[in-house]
Motif scaffolding. Sequence first.
Motif, PDB file in Angstrom:
ATOM      1  N   SER A  38       0.898  -1.219  -0.088  1.00  0.00           N
ATOM      2  CA  SER A  38      -0.022   0.064  -0.104  1.00  0.00           C
ATOM      3  C   SER A  38       0.895   1.318  -0.010  1.00  0.00           C
ATOM      4  O   SER A  38       0.501   2.148  -0.683  1.00  0.00           O
ATOM      5  CB  SER A  38      -0.882  -0.085   1.223  1.00  0.00           C
ATOM      6  N   PHE A  39       1.929   1.185   1.065  1.00  0.00           N
ATOM      7  CA  PHE A  39       2.773   2.504   1.091  1.00  0.00           C
ATOM      8  C   PHE A  39       3.632   2.495  -0.567  1.00  0.00           C
ATOM      9  O   PHE A  39       3.516   3.725  -0.988  1.00  0.00           O
ATOM     10  CB  PHE A  39       3.939   2.289   2.110  1.00  0.00           C
ATOM     11  N   ALA A  40       4.068   1.431  -0.904  1.00  0.00           N
ATOM     12  CA  ALA A  40       4.744   1.556  -2.308  1.00  0.00           C
ATOM     13  C   ALA A  40       3.970   2.175  -3.302  1.00  0.00           C
ATOM     14  O   ALA A  40       4.364   2.913  -4.219  1.00  0.00           O
ATOM     15  CB  ALA A  40       5.352   0.368  -2.655  1.00  0.00           C
ATOM     16  N   ALA A  41       2.576   1.677  -3.403  1.00  0.00           N
ATOM     17  CA  ALA A  41       1.678   2.145  -4.331  1.00  0.00           C
ATOM     18  C   ALA A  41       1.573   3.531  -4.309  1.00  0.00           C
ATOM     19  O   ALA A  41       1.526   4.460  -5.457  1.00  0.00           O
ATOM     20  CB  ALA A  41       0.392   1.537  -4.242  1.00  0.00           C
ATOM     21  N   ARG A  42       1.302   4.253  -3.146  1.00  0.00           N
ATOM     22  CA  ARG A  42       1.190   5.664  -3.122  1.00  0.00           C
ATOM     23  C   ARG A  42       2.446   6.457  -3.248  1.00  0.00           C
ATOM     24  O   ARG A  42       2.230   7.535  -3.797  1.00  0.00           O
ATOM     25  CB  ARG A  42       0.625   5.761  -1.511  1.00  0.00           C
ATOM     26  N   GLU A  43       3.616   5.607  -3.167  1.00  0.00           N
ATOM     27  CA  GLU A  43       4.729   6.419  -3.479  1.00  0.00           C
ATOM     28  C   GLU A  43       4.949   6.393  -5.044  1.00  0.00           C
ATOM     29  O   GLU A  43       5.151   7.548  -5.589  1.00  0.00           O
ATOM     30  CB  GLU A  43       5.925   5.579  -2.843  1.00  0.00           C
ATOM     31  N   ALA A  44       4.661   5.379  -5.490  1.00  0.00           N
ATOM     32  CA  ALA A  44       4.892   5.506  -7.119  1.00  0.00           C
ATOM     33  C   ALA A  44       3.667   6.401  -7.786  1.00  0.00           C
ATOM     34  O   ALA A  44       3.932   7.001  -8.876  1.00  0.00           O
ATOM     35  CB  ALA A  44       4.348   3.741  -7.755  1.00  0.00           C
ATOM     36  N   ASP A  45       2.568   6.449  -7.251  1.00  0.00           N
ATOM     37  CA  ASP A  45       1.413   7.198  -7.873  1.00  0.00           C
ATOM     38  C   ASP A  45       1.767   8.695  -7.542  1.00  0.00           C
ATOM     39  O   ASP A  45       1.793   9.487  -8.509  1.00  0.00           O
ATOM     40  CB  ASP A  45       0.095   6.867  -7.066  1.00  0.00           C
ATOM     41  N   SER A  46       2.370   8.989  -6.289  1.00  0.00           N
ATOM     42  CA  SER A  46       2.721  10.350  -5.990  1.00  0.00           C
ATOM     43  C   SER A  46       4.208  10.790  -7.100  1.00  0.00           C
ATOM     44  O   SER A  46       4.101  12.121  -7.430  1.00  0.00           O
ATOM     45  CB  SER A  46       3.284  10.583  -4.564  1.00  0.00           C
TER      46      SER A  46
END
Length: 276
Positions: free
Chosen positions: A149-157
């Motif tokens: 979940s954290f990595a997905a938010r990082e990639a999206d940002s």
Amino acid sequence: MVETIVLGFDGSEASVIALDWVAERAARPRTAVEIVMIGGTLLEDDRDIGLLDAERRLLDRAPEAEVSSHRFPGRMPAALIERARNADLLVIGARRGMPLWSALSGWMPLRLTSGSGGPVVVVPDDWEPATGRVVVGVDDDRSSVEAVSFAAREADSAHVPLTLVHTWTMPTPRMEGAVVLLASPIEARAGERRILRDAAVAAQLTNSELVVEQILEQSSPASALLRAAFGASLVVVGTHHRGVIDGALLGSVGRDLLAECRTPVCVVPGADRAVR
């Protein structure tokens, strides 16, 4: 919503490199950074030149960020963990190749990542800026749910692709009476593929347009993550409540990543250990 980052800083080369990594991230809108020194004595009429220089260096690179700096009494790593209790991210620098000792005197990166209730980024002292993908290790239990979940938010940002890495080995043959039962390699791989596919579905809940790559390898987690980390901007791994040393994905994997990876590594605690 403002993202809050605590940077552990002591003026060493590794902590300056970590500051530069934070400055790149702080260029994003609505970011607040607190630069923290632990220990030492500061007299009333003595301005802490090291911290002021660190503030100026960060603001030169991220002029829109909210930046402050403070020195706190205490011992590492407990004092820094406590200061970052309510932060979104804790960042420190470390000497690559010497993973047991960080730039912060007397502190071990594995101890800090195992004790923190929130995500911790360890920036190697030979880090160079990169705009590549975010890589995340996927485990076969809930230890990697928060990490994905954290990595997905990082990639999206960051507007970059997300790469999910999952490794597997053939199950140990089991006995049924006098017969040895061997698992089918095809069935074993299909089961591991489902784990990876479920993680990809969860990642795209962040943004259905997020580009997600899936890597499934029959190898060791550390080797697969190090290969995927080449050219990446961040590697993310999860940990159990037991801590880094005993976690399923970390432990020797975490030590290998901190020793060998030139990409910053983010350790994300599972939901049962997160403190907010």
